[in-house]
Scaffold this motif. Structure first.
Motif, PDB file in Angstrom:
ATOM      1  N   ASP B 156       0.851  -1.195   0.000  1.00 39.42           N
ATOM      2  CA  ASP B 156       0.000   0.000   0.000  1.00 39.42           C
ATOM      3  C   ASP B 156       0.886   1.243   0.000  1.00 39.42           C
ATOM      4  O   ASP B 156       2.038   1.195   0.410  1.00 39.42           O
ATOM      5  CB  ASP B 156      -0.930   0.006   1.225  1.00 39.42           C
ATOM      6  CG  ASP B 156      -2.166   0.895   1.014  1.00 39.42           C
ATOM      7  OD1 ASP B 156      -2.291   1.510  -0.069  1.00 39.42           O
ATOM      8  OD2 ASP B 156      -3.000   0.963   1.927  1.00 39.42           O
ATOM      9  N   LEU B 193      -2.875   0.659  -6.678  1.00 37.28           N
ATOM     10  CA  LEU B 193      -3.378   1.809  -7.436  1.00 37.28           C
ATOM     11  C   LEU B 193      -4.257   1.339  -8.592  1.00 37.28           C
ATOM     12  O   LEU B 193      -4.235   0.178  -8.957  1.00 37.28           O
ATOM     13  CB  LEU B 193      -2.203   2.626  -7.993  1.00 37.28           C
ATOM     14  CG  LEU B 193      -1.214   3.164  -6.962  1.00 37.28           C
ATOM     15  CD1 LEU B 193      -0.049   3.857  -7.653  1.00 37.28           C
ATOM     16  CD2 LEU B 193      -1.914   4.118  -6.006  1.00 37.28           C
ATOM     17  N   ASP B 194      -4.980   2.297  -9.212  1.00 41.56           N
ATOM     18  CA  ASP B 194      -5.828   1.899 -10.339  1.00 41.56           C
ATOM     19  C   ASP B 194      -5.088   1.990 -11.669  1.00 41.56           C
ATOM     20  O   ASP B 194      -5.675   1.865 -12.732  1.00 41.56           O
ATOM     21  CB  ASP B 194      -7.143   2.694 -10.361  1.00 41.56           C
ATOM     22  CG  ASP B 194      -6.914   4.185 -10.385  1.00 41.56           C
ATOM     23  OD1 ASP B 194      -5.753   4.600 -10.588  1.00 41.56           O
ATOM     24  OD2 ASP B 194      -7.883   4.949 -10.205  1.00 41.56           O
ATOM     25  N   THR B 198       0.703   6.953  -9.905  1.00 40.11           N
ATOM     26  CA  THR B 198      -0.331   7.748  -9.251  1.00 40.11           C
ATOM     27  C   THR B 198      -0.906   8.850 -10.127  1.00 40.11           C
ATOM     28  O   THR B 198      -2.039   9.261  -9.938  1.00 40.11           O
ATOM     29  CB  THR B 198       0.235   8.410  -7.981  1.00 40.11           C
ATOM     30  OG1 THR B 198       1.444   9.098  -8.334  1.00 40.11           O
ATOM     31  CG2 THR B 198       0.539   7.385  -6.923  1.00 40.11           C
ATOM     32  N   LYS B 199      -0.122   9.370 -11.078  1.00 37.56           N
ATOM     33  CA  LYS B 199      -0.570  10.540 -11.835  1.00 37.56           C
ATOM     34  C   LYS B 199      -0.896  10.126 -13.264  1.00 37.56           C
ATOM     35  O   LYS B 199      -0.145   9.369 -13.877  1.00 37.56           O
ATOM     36  CB  LYS B 199       0.532  11.604 -11.832  1.00 37.56           C
ATOM     37  CG  LYS B 199       1.149  11.848 -10.462  1.00 37.56           C
ATOM     38  CD  LYS B 199       0.370  12.848  -9.651  1.00 37.56           C
ATOM     39  CE  LYS B 199       1.041  13.055  -8.309  1.00 37.56           C
ATOM     40  NZ  LYS B 199       0.627  14.270  -7.633  1.00 37.56           N
ATOM     41  N   GLU B 220      -5.452  -2.312  -8.512  1.00 33.50           N
ATOM     42  CA  GLU B 220      -6.428  -2.290  -7.414  1.00 33.50           C
ATOM     43  C   GLU B 220      -6.409  -3.573  -6.597  1.00 33.50           C
ATOM     44  O   GLU B 220      -7.449  -4.103  -6.208  1.00 33.50           O
ATOM     45  CB  GLU B 220      -7.838  -1.995  -7.953  1.00 33.50           C
ATOM     46  CG  GLU B 220      -7.913  -0.595  -8.532  1.00 33.50           C
ATOM     47  CD  GLU B 220      -9.321  -0.172  -8.892  1.00 33.50           C
ATOM     48  OE1 GLU B 220      -9.986   0.420  -8.041  1.00 33.50           O
ATOM     49  OE2 GLU B 220      -9.742  -0.446 -10.033  1.00 33.50           O
ATOM     50  N   ASN B 222      -5.378  -5.107  -3.160  1.00 37.22           N
ATOM     51  CA  ASN B 222      -5.001  -4.772  -1.788  1.00 37.22           C
ATOM     52  C   ASN B 222      -4.573  -6.037  -1.068  1.00 37.22           C
ATOM     53  O   ASN B 222      -5.403  -6.867  -0.707  1.00 37.22           O
ATOM     54  CB  ASN B 222      -6.169  -4.106  -1.054  1.00 37.22           C
ATOM     55  CG  ASN B 222      -6.389  -2.708  -1.572  1.00 37.22           C
ATOM     56  OD1 ASN B 222      -7.188  -2.482  -2.480  1.00 37.22           O
ATOM     57  ND2 ASN B 222      -5.646  -1.764  -1.042  1.00 37.22           N
TER      58      ASN B 222
END
Lengths: 105, 413
Positions: B156, B193-194, B198-199, B220, B222
């Motif tokens: 995470d 993350l998706d 992140t960006k 995604e 976890n």
């Protein structure tokens, strides 16, 4: 910014459906949003998480991540996933009427 | 009257902060740096250790020897900080009183927070390259890995250097191709993350690179449990990802003593600060820098470097009773190794995501694009780290504020 009508109220949301004005939220809205996400009934445990999300948001300016939720909400991460199967942080934030958590940087 | 400035942590932020402050503050300000050991690790070098491109002993130096004269170094663990009495309590029972405190103790790995991760199979079938021991152990495991599934997993966010796990994938692809075993190895990148990053713009480019290099992307995810014996990641949503060799980036927290210091840290032991001044929200005479803070910027050496300028200015202003400088803009600048002697460069801040173009202006290093020049830049950076960044010298052409001149703000995908 787009708006949408939920439970008879018009609210401001972002492109992904997260609230941008958390003050526009109420419990009827939460119930309807939950149903849209596949949660037929909001149990007391759901409400506990939703209220925790909102109080964290108003105190800290952003909703908690799943990890922080698991450490501080009194509900374990495993239970959080049972309550909000599509990912607790995002799904609960959406139903709790707060902006998308900033966790990802 | 003599003033006491105590700096907790002798890593990147503590060292460059102390050296800059020593130069700029008068002699009646006493500077003390505290750390629990004397090993300063050049952390960007850890990425190269598993591939035999760097050796652990080459990336570690004495903490004390990076500090200039006129700075006291105290080697002791920290028990806790008492904000009320302005005192640092050390593990040996002694205390340090401060007029101004700087928290620079970074982030620690907490594999024990993920069920199973440090259980059976840890350092045998499941490794991390985020510690010198882990990186060294992984070198042996990679050398004998000739077939099967290698899975790289970020448990995470936040983690130090969020691009390093992707770089690891790119370098692993190169390493196995050179050894002619790539066809028998599946590489998989598993992220909470998706997307790949992140960006959005960078995420798309990096996802493209993963695809070109035939590295599977699982998003995604976890991680709820790591089963080292059976070789599988188990997600909270009950998805499973099997592996023959696992490379896991454990959860990160702030230093333990932060949690023992009432009011200083947040739920993860990071120190809440104003994101532009770096002043702690708990007490006005406490500041934090680098990975130790909760600012919404990457936990990366470049961020710490750029924060250093604002930190030093604000320590001076605070001691002089002046208003603080709120100019830190979240600037980060990272090389991303992509293998085959090439690298990407990304440059961004709180407001502007990484964009294509050139750095620092329209003639410069290519941004978000593979090039040999960026790879050389990454290799050269280790020299700059020890000889310019830690001593607190400015690096020519790289300022604290993010430059906009060379960036393409309207991007064609």
């Amino acid at each position: 910014m787009p708006t949408r009508t939920i439970a008879g109220a018009t609210v401001d949301v972002n492109d992904e459906g997260f609230f941008t004005e958390p003050e526009q939220w109420n419990e009827d809205i939460a119930t309807e949003l939950a149903a849209e996400s596949g949660i037929d009934e909001l149990t007391p445990d759901h409400w506990k998480v939703l209220e925790f999300m909102r109080s964290e948001y108003f105190e800290k300016g952003t909703g908690p991540t799943v990890r922080v939720l698991g450490k501080t909400s009194g509900v374990t991460v495993k239970e959080l996933y049972q309550l909000f199967p599509k990912g607790p942080a995002k799904m609960a934030a959406k139903i709790a009427g707060i902006p998308k958590p900033r966790g990802c940087i | 009257m003599t003033k006491q400035v105590v700096i907790l942590g002798g890593g990147t932020g503590g060292t460059l902060g102390a050296n800059r402050l020593r130069r700029e503050l008068p002699d009646d300000v006493h500077l003390t740096v505290v750390d629990q050991d004397d090993s300063h690790v050049y952390q960007p070098g850890l990425l190269f250790v598993p591939f035999g491109l760097a050796h652990p002993e080459d990336i570690v130096r004495s903490r004390r020897r990076q500090l200039h004269s006129g700075i006291d170094y105290r080697q002791e663990s920290i028990d806790h900080v008492d904000l009320e009495t302005q005192t640092v309590h050390l593990a040996d029972g002694s205390t340090l009183a401060y007029d101004l405190l700087i928290v620079a103790t970074g982030a620690v790995l907490t594999p024990e927070e993920t069920p199973g991760l440090d259980g059976p199979g840890w350092m045998e079938k499941v490794f991390t390259f985020y510690s010198p021991e882990g990186a060294a152990a992984l070198e042996g495991a990679l050398a004998s890995f000739r077939e099967g599934r290698l899975v790289v997993n970020v448990v995470d966010m936040p983690i130090k250097c969020p691009v390093a796990p992707l770089e690891f994938c790119f370098l692993a692809d190169w390493y196995f191709r050179e050894r002619k075993v790539r066809a028998d190895i599946d590489l998989v990148y598993v992220t909470p993350l998706d997307g790949a990053f992140t960006k959005p713009v960078a995420s798309q480019r990096l996802a493209g690179l993963l695809q070109e290099k035939d590295i599977e992307l699982v998003t995604e995810f976890n991680t709820g449990e790591v089963d080292g014996e059976a070789g599988r990641l188990v997600g909270y949503d009950e998805r499973e990802v099997p592996f023959d060799l696992g490379v896991v980036i454990p959860l990160h927290s702030g230093a333990d003593y932060v949690g023992r210091s009432p009011g200083l840290g947040d739920d993860l032991n990071f120190v809440p600060v104003d994101e532009h001044t770096l002043q702690s929200k708990a007490a006005p005479n406490v500041f934090a820098i680098g990975d130790a803070t909760n600012v919404p910027a990457s936990k990366a050496g470049s961020v710490t470097h750029f924060e250093g300028e604002v930190l030093v200015e604000n320590v001076k202003r605070f001691l002089a009773g002046e208003d603080l400088d709120a100019s830190y803009d979240g600037h980060a600048n990272c090389f991303i190794e992509t293998g085959f002697h090439k690298a990407l460069l990304i440059d961004f801040n709180y407001e502007t995501e990484p964009l294509p173009g050139h750095f620092p202006a329209s003639v410069g290093m290519p941004l978000l694009k593979e090039s040999r020049m960026n790879h050389l830049g990454k290799l050269m950076f280790q020299w700059f780290y020890w000889h310019a960044l830690l001593p607190g010298r400015d690096i020519p052409g790289i300022g604290a504020d993010m430059p906009s001149a060379g960036k393409q703000t309207e991007t064609a995908h």
